[in-house]
Enzyme design. Structure first.
Site, PDB file in Angstrom:
ATOM      1  N   ASP A 197     -11.420   2.971   6.781  1.00  0.00           N
ATOM      2  CA  ASP A 197     -10.986   4.364   6.883  1.00  0.00           C
ATOM      3  C   ASP A 197     -11.384   5.081   5.584  1.00  0.00           C
ATOM      4  O   ASP A 197     -10.560   5.257   4.684  1.00  0.00           O
ATOM      5  CB  ASP A 197      -9.469   4.369   7.090  1.00  0.00           C
ATOM      6  CG  ASP A 197      -8.896   5.767   7.147  1.00  0.00           C
ATOM      7  OD1 ASP A 197      -9.603   6.684   7.572  1.00  0.00           O
ATOM      8  OD2 ASP A 197      -7.720   5.924   6.762  1.00  0.00           O
ATOM      9  N   HIS A 252       0.837  -1.216   0.000  1.00  0.00           N
ATOM     10  CA  HIS A 252       0.000   0.000   0.000  1.00  0.00           C
ATOM     11  C   HIS A 252       0.867   1.260   0.000  1.00  0.00           C
ATOM     12  O   HIS A 252       0.624   2.187  -0.781  1.00  0.00           O
ATOM     13  CB  HIS A 252      -0.923  -0.016   1.220  1.00  0.00           C
ATOM     14  CG  HIS A 252      -1.661   1.276   1.425  1.00  0.00           C
ATOM     15  ND1 HIS A 252      -2.655   1.703   0.568  1.00  0.00           N
ATOM     16  CD2 HIS A 252      -1.555   2.239   2.375  1.00  0.00           C
ATOM     17  CE1 HIS A 252      -3.127   2.870   0.994  1.00  0.00           C
ATOM     18  NE2 HIS A 252      -2.476   3.219   2.084  1.00  0.00           N
ATOM     19  N   LYS A 293      -9.862  12.426   5.784  1.00  0.00           N
ATOM     20  CA  LYS A 293     -10.112  11.190   6.535  1.00  0.00           C
ATOM     21  C   LYS A 293     -11.079  11.399   7.692  1.00  0.00           C
ATOM     22  O   LYS A 293     -11.692  10.437   8.152  1.00  0.00           O
ATOM     23  CB  LYS A 293      -8.789  10.698   7.141  1.00  0.00           C
ATOM     24  CG  LYS A 293      -7.657  10.488   6.149  1.00  0.00           C
ATOM     25  CD  LYS A 293      -7.717   9.124   5.547  1.00  0.00           C
ATOM     26  CE  LYS A 293      -6.387   8.753   4.889  1.00  0.00           C
ATOM     27  NZ  LYS A 293      -6.417   7.343   4.458  1.00  0.00           N
ATOM     28  N   THR A 338      -4.279   0.657   5.263  1.00  0.00           N
ATOM     29  CA  THR A 338      -4.814  -0.206   4.212  1.00  0.00           C
ATOM     30  C   THR A 338      -4.038  -1.504   4.097  1.00  0.00           C
ATOM     31  O   THR A 338      -2.803  -1.499   4.061  1.00  0.00           O
ATOM     32  CB  THR A 338      -4.726   0.500   2.849  1.00  0.00           C
ATOM     33  OG1 THR A 338      -5.412   1.737   2.949  1.00  0.00           O
ATOM     34  CG2 THR A 338      -5.337  -0.351   1.746  1.00  0.00           C
TER      35      THR A 338
END
Lengths: 394, 394
Positions: free
Chosen positions: A214, A113, A234, A325
């Site tokens: 998220d 990620h 976020k 992630t």
């Protein structure tokens, strides 16, 4: 008295016994466990008022030895007859946020990620990983108040964005709304300011594991995030599963993390295997678009907790830290749509449509399972959310 | 009954009446106000149990109209005789953290500070400000649990750092321990997920103002902060003053902010003047080394709160947001030692010694004053902390 039927292949058999907070009708929320498709009221089952509370915090604060003892007690009690009034069909209950969140930190623990996002966000940089990435679990604090339970609708956030062809930033609904499929870890017992949680003590601090989405507005994030990190991209919402799988249930899921090279500094060294063999699944409007493998994560939960406290920062019952992630090496194991669609350039098929980022009305559901005792598999409930249109804002 | 003598030039006369939480001996902490050098027990003075609590949160949650009414009530009561049992000499009480902190966000609202840090952290970049800086108040979430009250000792944090000549990162006590002189703002009443706090409503949300020292380990920060922002370089401790000056006391301190060019997006537009004419003073082991002027701050508290909620993120009673380092244009108005000493290259004189960053045993005290009603000046108490040596860590 009654017995609760549990099919042999249930993900919620006696080797799982996740904790959650539920209510029936207008009754006050309280702590329960899931067995098959039933919810067992733990205050009734065990006669302990610590479970007659609207969050797990009071029980978590009692500490590791109590977690072990209570798990053993529940296992014994549910094997026999259970008082009728302790048992509710899953369909009859409302599930609530299981934890009163104290501080929330999100990490960035998947090498795949981090490298993918490096390539997408900083295409001019020849090195996709920042120089610090293999030396410490990079993370940032997020907004505790916007952590919501699975099933809560997600309103598309408004915010500033500035495309590379825009002369000035524009304001409006995010047009690159994304997910991040993660695991979240609940701190059961905290540490005072000045104390640390060494890697080898993490077992006694981490109470359990939840699924974590998220939600991320990539256009807002890309414009705001230098130099202090993500904020409004976020902070509008993160979804967690209602069921907290105890770390005690995950002994069989413990595997080695990928080889860490260079060797981390001594305060991050691990003896016990601290990877987790959890298979996630991401469904977009019902179509499975990814299967992120938690076992691929570079940094372990024990290392994350050791790192975040090594400077003497206090930790508290109810602290939540998430993995970042979860992405594996293959395309169909990437846990964020920005990676899966390579910044929107490579759409994926969702129910016959070609899709990149989330549209209003879309629903995303994350589920997971892991090996449990005696050859069983354990379920993590689900983290699901549906996108509602942005509210009008000037 | 008694009267409380207050010299005409006191910073804590009847035009201030800051709120704090105090205890006497072993008694439970409760809410008081400061008048001259006395602390007045508000539960006793007003006969209201909301003040017999260990934090201001319950009172703050009652909302703006109550804040106005209670301030009027206190003003009337302290003008006359006060019950003896409500009055304690300041020297006899212990002051506590006045607020149970919910979410904490630190901004970066001084153009002088942001430009100075840009030059110091990113010397190769010709533009000291990031492209987003004049379009939005850049900020990040910090660790709520490490906010402590003035007087709490600060243990030097351990952590990773990597100097430009180091081949690999090293672990140990920070060698560039710094301060950031800021103001902190307490959110009194929150907003539900999906709601926003428009700039023009900020008066009704922001309860009061504290001094804020965001202790910063620059070496840890410099190594960790890309790409997700500061974490362990900041999370070990932030100190706030015990006295919360009500925003209602600061009407005479409201001034225009510096001209904002380019004009911000409509959701950040201000009608009322939202700058604050607060003069801070930073003393290092007793020597005043800086006088940061809050009126120089580019982004206002109302804009910060409007920004942080514009995406629908919820806010809560007890949220704290801080301004970021207050630095003016002149060297002796810089609110962080990294700026004051230009990264350590230009030491300052502290009690006859030449100093750059903090040494063990050093003490830093931030104080401030602002104009109040009727030509008075208002004090903000102090935010003080002393550096203790790092604890041994492997």
């Amino acid at each position: 008295m009654t017995t609760v039927p549990v099919p042999a292949d249930s993900l919620y058999g006696v080797t799982n016994l996740p904790y959650g907070v539920f209510s029936v009708g207008e009754s006050a929320p309280r702590v329960g466990t899931r067995l098959g498709d039933s919810v067992i009221d733990l205050a009734v089952l065990l006669g302990d008022e610590v479970f007659a509370r609207p969050s797990l915090n009071a029980f978590m604060a009692q500490g590791y030895d109590r977690w072990v003892a209570v798990r053993r007690q529940i296992t014994e009690r549910v094997a026999g007859d259970i008082p009728d009034e302790a048992v509710h069909p899953l369909d009859d209950v409302t599930l609530h946020l299981p934890v009163e969140v104290a501080d929330y930190v999100d990490f960035y623990a998947s090498e795949h990620h981090a490298a993918n996002l490096g390539r997408l966000f900083r295409p001019d940089n020849p090195e996709p990983l920042m120089p610090n990435w293999k030396h410490l679990p990079v993370g940032y604090h997020g907004r505790a108040s916007s952590i919501v339970v699975s099933g809560t609708d997600i309103v598309r956030p408004n915010g500033q964005r500035k495309g590379k062809d825009d002369a000035v930033p524009v304001f409006g609904p995010s047009v690159r709304l994304d997910i991040e499929a993660e695991l979240g870890f609940l701190v059961g017992t905290g540490t005072a300011m000045g104390d640390t949680v060494p890697v080898e003590d993490a077992d006694r601090s981490i109470f359990g594991v939840v699924l974590f989405n998220d939600w991320s507005a990539r256009d807002i994030q890309a414009w705001e995030y230098v130099p202090l990190g993500p904020n409004l991209g976020k902070s509008f919402a993160s979804t967690i599963s209602p069921w907290v799988v105890p770390l005690l249930a995950l002994e069989q899921a413990r595997v080695a993390t990928p080889v860490q090279d260079p060797e981390p500094l001594p305060y991050l060294a691990m003896e016990a295997p601290w990877g987790l063999d959890v298979d996630l699944s991401v469904r977009w409007n019902g179509s499975e678009v990814s299967r992120p493998p938690y076992r691929e994560m570079y940094w372990s939960p024990a290392q994350m907790l050791a790192h975040v406290t090594v400077n003497g920062a206090p930790s508290r019952t109810g602290d939540v830290f998430a993995s970042g992630t979860i992405s594996g090496p293959e395309r169909n194991t990437r846990g964020a749509f920005i990676e899966l669609t390579w910044g929107g350039a490579e759409p994926v098929s969702v129910g016959g449509e070609q899709r990149t980022f989330l549209e209003d009305g879309d629903e995303v559901t994350i589920t997971a399972s892991a090996p449990g005792a005696g050859g069983t598999r354990l379920g993590f409930g689900e983290a699901t959310g549906r996108i509602l249109p942005a509210v009008h804002a000037s």
